[in-house]
Enzyme design. Structure first.
Site: not given
Ligand code: NVA
Ligand code: CP
Length: 304
Positions: A106, A133, A136, A223, A262, A290
């Site tokens: 990540r 992502h 997801q 989101d 998500c 997930r």
């Molecule tokens: N769009 C959000 C998704 C988190 C799972 C982010 O990038 O923080």
């Molecule tokens: N939806 C998702 O990826 O959640 P986290 O940021 O908690 O991993």
């Protein structure tokens, strides 16, 4: 199940058949798991997880997936590795490949994943970048298929920020033939090239009108307005109140429409409590999925 690609960084590495196959395999694994029959197909396999950003679902679902399949996951915060002292991505990728069977990362900058995958001899999975992502979206389409029984002829309304999750959902739509109408304020549209490539295979419409997007939708998705990588705390002013998923928006969608997010959610910003906690919301199934869809992905990438 077999897939040709070695890495999953955006979703676009998959063929349509592979994407739909992964969704059906995820549903099958979920049923097996509910019956208490998780097979140890990843015995002695190790997944290394690198987190430059915080996570709840991604971390716990990957770690649990590895455990339930008889394998093991190692969680690394990038601050606690030699990456924080300047060791290169190239050398990190080569080193981790000596110990581990798969790397999930990540990251902020998506190009880090490109570098990791170029230099790792094992599969690399994107666990969220500023741009995409994919994990997801596997869970999201699994959830849609479970609830709607088929993906054929469905319309998704995305309302809010055209962000990383939206970009991956566009690829998911293209791979499944689902259509998407995306309502964002000007300047917050999804990635142009992702939209362009996907418009060659399915109907992806961009609009600034959330009511138009919601009309007759089978699935309504939003989101957070403020993703982890967003630094500008004033960003939300561009979205509220027009781009909030609320009861009025849901009333324009089909009667049996479902609501996806998500998570994590900011209640009363991008979605009201009445919607996310309401009868059309499937966000807890989505979060659970997930686990199952990442099992399918790991098994496919590791040819197990
Ligand atoms: N769009 C959000 C998704 C988190 C799972 C982010 O990038 O923080
Ligand atoms: N939806 C998702 O990826 O959640 P986290 O940021 O908690 O991993």
């Amino acid at each position: 199940m077999k897939i040709k690609t070695k890495h999953i960084l955006t979703l676009s590495e998959l063929t349509s058949k592979e994407f739909l196959g992964l969704i059906d395999y995820s549903i099958k694994l979920k049923k097996q798991s509910k019956m208490g029959s998780n097979k140890p197909l990843l015995k002695n396999k190790t997944l290394t997880m690198i987190f430059e950003k915080p996570s709840t679902r991604t971390r716990v679902s990957f770690e649990t997936a590895m455990y339930q399949l008889g394998g093991h996951a190692i969680n690394l915060s990038s601050n606690n590795t030699q990456l924080s002292r300047g060791e290169s991505i190239e050398d990190t990728a080569k080193t981790l490949s000596q110990y581990t069977d798969c790397i999930m990362a990540r990251v902020y900058d998506h190009s880090i994943l490109d570098k990791l995958s170029k230099h790792a001899s094992v599969p690399v999975i994107n666990g969220l970048s500023d741009s995409f992502h994919p994990c997801q979206i596997l869970a999201d389409f699994m959830t849609i298929k479970e609830k709607k029984k088929t993906l054929k002829g469905l319309k998704i309304a995305w309302i809010g920020d055209g962000n990383n999750v939206c970009n991956s959902m566009i690829f998911g739509a293209a791979l499944s033939g689902v259509t998407m109408t995306i309502a964002t304020p000007k300047g917050f549209e999804p990635d142009k090239s992702t939209v362009k490539i996907s418009q060659n295979v399915t109907d992806i419409e961009l609009t600034t009108d959330p009511l138009k997007a919601a009309k007759n939708a089978d699935v309504v998705v939003t989101d957070t307005y403020t993703s982890i990588h967003n630094k500008d705390s004033n960003k939300i002013k561009n979205f509220l109140p027009k781009y909030q998923v609320n009861d009025k928006i849901m009333s324009l969608a089909k009667k049996n429409a479902i609501f996806l997010h998500c998570l994590p959610a900011k209640r009363e910003q991008e979605v009201t409590s009445s919607v996310i906690d309401g009868p059309q919301s499937v966000v807890w199934d989505e979060a659970e999925n997930r686990l199952h869809s990442q099992k399918a992905l790991l098994l496919a990438l590791l040819h197990a």
